[in-house]
Motif scaffolding. Structure first.
Motif, mmCIF file in Angstrom:
data_model
loop_
_atom_site.group_PDB
_atom_site.id
_atom_site.type_symbol
_atom_site.label_atom_id
_atom_site.label_comp_id
_atom_site.label_asym_id
_atom_site.label_seq_id
_atom_site.Cartn_x
_atom_site.Cartn_y
_atom_site.Cartn_z
ATOM 1 N N VAL A 81 1.119 -0.872 0.104
ATOM 2 C CA VAL A 81 -0.172 0.493 0.229
ATOM 3 C C VAL A 81 0.760 1.255 0.326
ATOM 4 O O VAL A 81 0.831 1.922 0.760
ATOM 5 N N GLY A 82 1.808 1.314 -1.271
ATOM 6 C CA GLY A 82 2.232 2.659 -1.322
ATOM 7 C C GLY A 82 3.620 2.225 -1.460
ATOM 8 O O GLY A 82 4.174 1.334 0.084
ATOM 9 N N SER A 83 4.382 2.719 -1.240
ATOM 10 C CA SER A 83 6.518 2.445 -0.924
ATOM 11 C C SER A 83 6.486 2.668 0.365
ATOM 12 O O SER A 83 7.226 1.877 0.845
ATOM 13 N N ASP A 84 5.592 3.029 0.983
ATOM 14 C CA ASP A 84 5.723 3.554 2.812
ATOM 15 C C ASP A 84 5.405 2.121 3.378
ATOM 16 O O ASP A 84 6.209 1.462 4.025
ATOM 17 N N ASP A 85 4.596 1.651 2.612
ATOM 18 C CA ASP A 85 3.960 0.022 3.444
ATOM 19 C C ASP A 85 5.425 -0.543 3.370
ATOM 20 O O ASP A 85 5.372 -1.294 4.329
ATOM 21 N N VAL A 86 5.196 -0.586 1.512
ATOM 22 C CA VAL A 86 6.606 -2.102 1.371
ATOM 23 C C VAL A 86 7.734 -1.541 2.135
ATOM 24 O O VAL A 86 8.356 -2.738 2.458
ATOM 25 N N LEU A 87 8.517 -0.250 2.216
ATOM 26 C CA LEU A 87 9.376 -0.177 2.789
ATOM 27 C C LEU A 87 9.528 -0.359 4.727
ATOM 28 O O LEU A 87 10.387 -1.055 5.462
ATOM 29 N N ALA A 88 8.307 -0.075 5.443
ATOM 30 C CA ALA A 88 7.808 -0.991 6.665
ATOM 31 C C ALA A 88 8.337 -1.864 6.827
ATOM 32 O O ALA A 88 8.509 -2.487 7.579
ATOM 33 N N THR A 107 18.617 12.335 4.166
ATOM 34 C CA THR A 107 17.456 11.831 3.622
ATOM 35 C C THR A 107 15.998 11.345 3.215
ATOM 36 O O THR A 107 15.547 12.612 3.794
ATOM 37 N N TYR A 108 14.942 10.916 3.134
ATOM 38 C CA TYR A 108 13.455 10.859 3.451
ATOM 39 C C TYR A 108 13.656 10.301 4.895
ATOM 40 O O TYR A 108 14.275 9.145 5.386
ATOM 41 N N SER A 109 12.152 11.499 5.561
ATOM 42 C CA SER A 109 13.217 11.787 6.999
ATOM 43 C C SER A 109 11.676 10.611 7.847
ATOM 44 O O SER A 109 11.499 10.117 8.654
ATOM 45 N N PHE A 147 18.839 3.384 1.158
ATOM 46 C CA PHE A 147 19.124 4.820 0.803
ATOM 47 C C PHE A 147 18.342 5.068 -0.493
ATOM 48 O O PHE A 147 17.955 4.095 -1.278
ATOM 49 N N PRO A 148 17.675 6.635 -0.927
ATOM 50 C CA PRO A 148 17.779 6.239 -2.331
ATOM 51 C C PRO A 148 17.679 6.471 -2.977
ATOM 52 O O PRO A 148 18.480 7.551 -2.858
ATOM 53 N N ASN A 149 17.893 6.125 -3.761
ATOM 54 C CA ASN A 149 18.407 6.640 -5.694
ATOM 55 C C ASN A 149 17.138 6.798 -6.741
ATOM 56 O O ASN A 149 16.707 6.028 -7.339
ATOM 57 N N ASN A 151 18.553 10.288 -4.754
ATOM 58 C CA ASN A 151 18.422 10.431 -3.120
ATOM 59 C C ASN A 151 17.218 12.030 -3.084
ATOM 60 O O ASN A 151 16.749 12.049 -4.359
ATOM 61 N N ALA A 152 16.459 11.364 -2.230
ATOM 62 C CA ALA A 152 15.122 13.002 -1.417
ATOM 63 C C ALA A 152 16.166 13.065 0.141
ATOM 64 O O ALA A 152 16.255 12.579 0.845
ATOM 65 N N PRO A 153 15.337 14.611 -0.055
ATOM 66 C CA PRO A 153 15.195 15.434 -1.080
ATOM 67 C C PRO A 153 16.050 16.234 -1.963
ATOM 68 O O PRO A 153 16.218 17.392 -2.021
ATOM 69 N N VAL A 177 17.364 -0.427 -1.871
ATOM 70 C CA VAL A 177 17.278 1.381 -2.298
ATOM 71 C C VAL A 177 16.242 1.398 -3.324
ATOM 72 O O VAL A 177 15.158 1.008 -3.630
ATOM 73 N N ASP A 178 15.700 2.381 -2.591
ATOM 74 C CA ASP A 178 14.262 3.738 -3.217
ATOM 75 C C ASP A 178 14.509 4.332 -4.437
ATOM 76 O O ASP A 178 14.705 5.329 -4.345
ATOM 77 N N GLU A 179 13.868 3.575 -4.723
ATOM 78 C CA GLU A 179 13.727 4.307 -5.914
ATOM 79 C C GLU A 179 12.364 4.900 -6.126
ATOM 80 O O GLU A 179 11.969 4.750 -7.555
ATOM 81 N N ALA A 180 12.017 5.864 -5.218
ATOM 82 C CA ALA A 180 10.358 6.205 -5.733
ATOM 83 C C ALA A 180 10.520 7.295 -7.344
ATOM 84 O O ALA A 180 9.586 7.479 -7.954
ATOM 85 N N TYR A 181 11.860 7.863 -7.215
ATOM 86 C CA TYR A 181 12.029 8.454 -8.570
ATOM 87 C C TYR A 181 12.791 8.534 -9.732
ATOM 88 O O TYR A 181 13.237 9.295 -10.534
ATOM 89 N N ILE A 182 13.430 7.385 -9.650
ATOM 90 C CA ILE A 182 14.062 6.583 -10.374
ATOM 91 C C ILE A 182 13.579 6.820 -12.226
ATOM 92 O O ILE A 182 14.340 6.804 -12.994
ATOM 93 N N GLN A 203 9.692 0.262 -5.971
ATOM 94 C CA GLN A 203 9.108 1.812 -6.281
ATOM 95 C C GLN A 203 8.019 2.163 -6.641
ATOM 96 O O GLN A 203 7.490 1.156 -5.114
ATOM 97 N N THR A 204 7.299 3.355 -6.746
ATOM 98 C CA THR A 204 5.849 3.437 -5.815
ATOM 99 C C THR A 204 5.486 4.390 -7.433
ATOM 100 O O THR A 204 5.944 4.044 -8.241
ATOM 101 N N TYR A 205 4.132 3.839 -7.658
ATOM 102 C CA TYR A 205 3.076 4.456 -8.721
ATOM 103 C C TYR A 205 2.597 6.141 -7.844
ATOM 104 O O TYR A 205 1.803 6.827 -8.590
ATOM 105 N N SER A 206 3.603 6.844 -6.832
ATOM 106 C CA SER A 206 3.166 7.829 -6.513
ATOM 107 C C SER A 206 3.190 9.085 -7.307
ATOM 108 O O SER A 206 3.241 9.910 -7.388
ATOM 109 N N LYS A 207 4.809 8.870 -7.218
ATOM 110 C CA LYS A 207 5.578 9.765 -8.319
ATOM 111 C C LYS A 207 5.227 10.231 -9.750
ATOM 112 O O LYS A 207 4.182 10.795 -10.614
HETATM 113 C C1 LIG Z 1 7.948 9.777 -2.133
HETATM 114 C C2 LIG Z 1 8.646 8.449 -1.065
HETATM 115 C C3 LIG Z 1 8.391 7.361 -0.701
HETATM 116 C C4 LIG Z 1 6.935 7.043 -0.195
HETATM 117 O O1 LIG Z 1 5.853 6.809 -1.930
HETATM 118 P P1 LIG Z 1 4.187 6.763 -1.750
HETATM 119 O O2 LIG Z 1 3.839 7.063 -1.878
HETATM 120 O O3 LIG Z 1 4.286 5.992 -0.401
HETATM 121 O O4 LIG Z 1 4.554 5.191 -2.518
HETATM 122 C C5 LIG Z 1 9.178 6.902 -0.082
HETATM 123 N N1 LIG Z 1 10.233 7.155 -0.397
HETATM 124 C C6 LIG Z 1 10.395 8.838 -1.045
HETATM 125 C C7 LIG Z 1 12.351 7.938 -0.963
HETATM 126 C C8 LIG Z 1 9.428 9.020 -1.338
HETATM 127 O O5 LIG Z 1 10.387 10.092 -1.958
#
Ligand SMILES: *Cc1c(COP(=O)(O)O)cnc(C)c1O
Length: 350
Positions: A81-88, A107-109, A147-149, A151-153, A177-182, A203-207
């Motif tokens: 349920v979002g990459s937040d769920d996957v990462l948790a 990094t991602y807080s 780490f995100p790649n 990186n955020a922010p 490797v958190d590829e939210a923006y890849i 990865q995520t559908y969010s962005k």
């Molecule tokens: C936006 C973001 C996420 C979370 O995205 P979801 O909306 O939960 O898929 C995870 N990691 C990083 C670095 C993000 O910027």
């Protein structure tokens, strides 16, 4: 006197970006995609007929669609349920050591929030002055690496060679490797999952797929990793993905043309916007994401942030050490970015 308060799990929660309720806002503060999702997603909504029954706990349709899109086996995909769920879930599943997990200081807080929640020891590795991740910082003994790649922010991208270097020095622990923006210009580490059985790519559908509202994220990696995460998920809540998300998410991944079109528009706008920012006296690391993290040569970030907000332009400001003079500005439509540039010019009398 004993109180339930003595045994509360006290945590400091993650602070999401503001979601203003007023009209006429230019919203550049949470890295949402400015374009609507693929029209195929709305068409698929009509197929959502089965809300009476529980959804498929294995999320098979969406998992299959993702595995054929990325040309991997469906046993190598975990959907959440979002990459937040996957990462948790990944934190809970894999970070169970007494040695600290390593991640960057900037990094991602959410990472330190989950670590605190799950009582995982961690150590922050400072980015260099150019806001880059230094691979050598991750060579030491640790309980896992994330780490995100890009990186955020910061928006800064690590080359795949550097990701490989970090993996080569961490063969015994999980590396996420958190590829939210890849999708906005980087090279994914997905090509490495068959070389490293300890690599999890998230990865995520969010962005890039304009579907932050659906809440879909996914992890790709060795089937043993995916199995371990599924076991944890099923020990917590079997029916995490709702039926509408499964149906619409499956339709979204099948519209490649729309995806390419919108992400290319964002990349083009970002390149134009970065040039404008440079001319206005901002400095920033070259962004490979759908946002730019920039500091101005003379006007403090907080001042710009507050003045923009008065004009109903929302950007993100973090009042944190090392980055409290930076603004994180999401890439919107050309019109939105032009309005922001006009606003900056008026503030700078240019
Ligand atoms: C936006 C973001 C996420 C979370 O995205 P979801 O909306 O939960 O898929 C995870 N990691 C990083 C670095 C993000 O910027």
């Amino acid at each position: 006197m004993k109180s339930w308060r003595d045994s509360v799990r006290n945590v400091v929660p993650y602070t999401p970006g503001e979601q203003p309720k007023e009209d006429g806002v230019i919203k550049l503060n949470t890295n949402e995609n400015p374009y609507p999702p693929s029209p195929k997603v709305l068409e698929a909504m009509k197929e959502i007929t089965n809300l009476r029954k529980y959804p498929d706990p294995a999320v098979s349709d969406l998992t299959e669609a993702l595995s054929s899109y990325y040309r991997i086996d469906s046993s190598e995909v975990f959907v959440g349920v979002g990459s937040d769920d996957v990462l948790a879930i990944a934190f809970l599943t894999f970070f169970n050591s007494d040695v600290p997990v390593f991640f960057p200081d900037i990094t991602y807080s959410f990472y330190d929030v989950w670590a605190d929640l799950f009582q995982i020891p961690f150590e922050r590795k400072p980015l260099n002055e150019k806001f880059e991740i230094c691979a050598q910082d991750y060579y030491g003994e640790n309980g896992g690496v994330i780490f995100p790649n890009p990186n955020a922010p910061t928006g800064a991208l690590l080359e795949l060679e550097t990701v490989r270097d970090i993996l080569d020095h961490n063969r015994e622990v999980l590396v996420i490797v958190d590829e939210a923006y890849i999708d906005f210009g980087g090279e994914s580490a997905l090509s490495l999952i068959h070389d490293y059985d300890n690599l999890l790519v998230v990865q995520t559908y969010s962005k890039s797929r304009s579907l932050a509202g659906l809440r879909i994220g996914y992890a790709m990696g060795n089937r043993e990793l995916i199995k371990a995460m599924s076991d944890v998920k099923y020990s917590f809540n079997s029916y995490t993905m709702n039926e509408p998300s499964i149906v619409m998410g499956t339709a979204a991944i099948k519209d490649e043309e729309y995806f390419q079109d919108t992400r290319n528009k964002i990349i083009k706008t970002r390149e134009w916007f970065q040039e404008e920012l440079r001319e206005l006296g901002f400095s920033f690391a070259d962004s490979k994401a759908n946002f730019v993290f920039a500091a101005h040569e003379s006007i403090p970030a907080r001042e710009l942030f507050e003045a923009a907000k008065k004009e109903k332009i929302y950007v993100r400001y973090f009042d944190k050490p090392r980055i409290n003079n930076y603004l994180r500005i999401s890439i919107g439509t050309d019109e939105e970015m032009q309005a922001l540039v006009r606003f900056f010019k008026s503030m700078m009398n240019k």
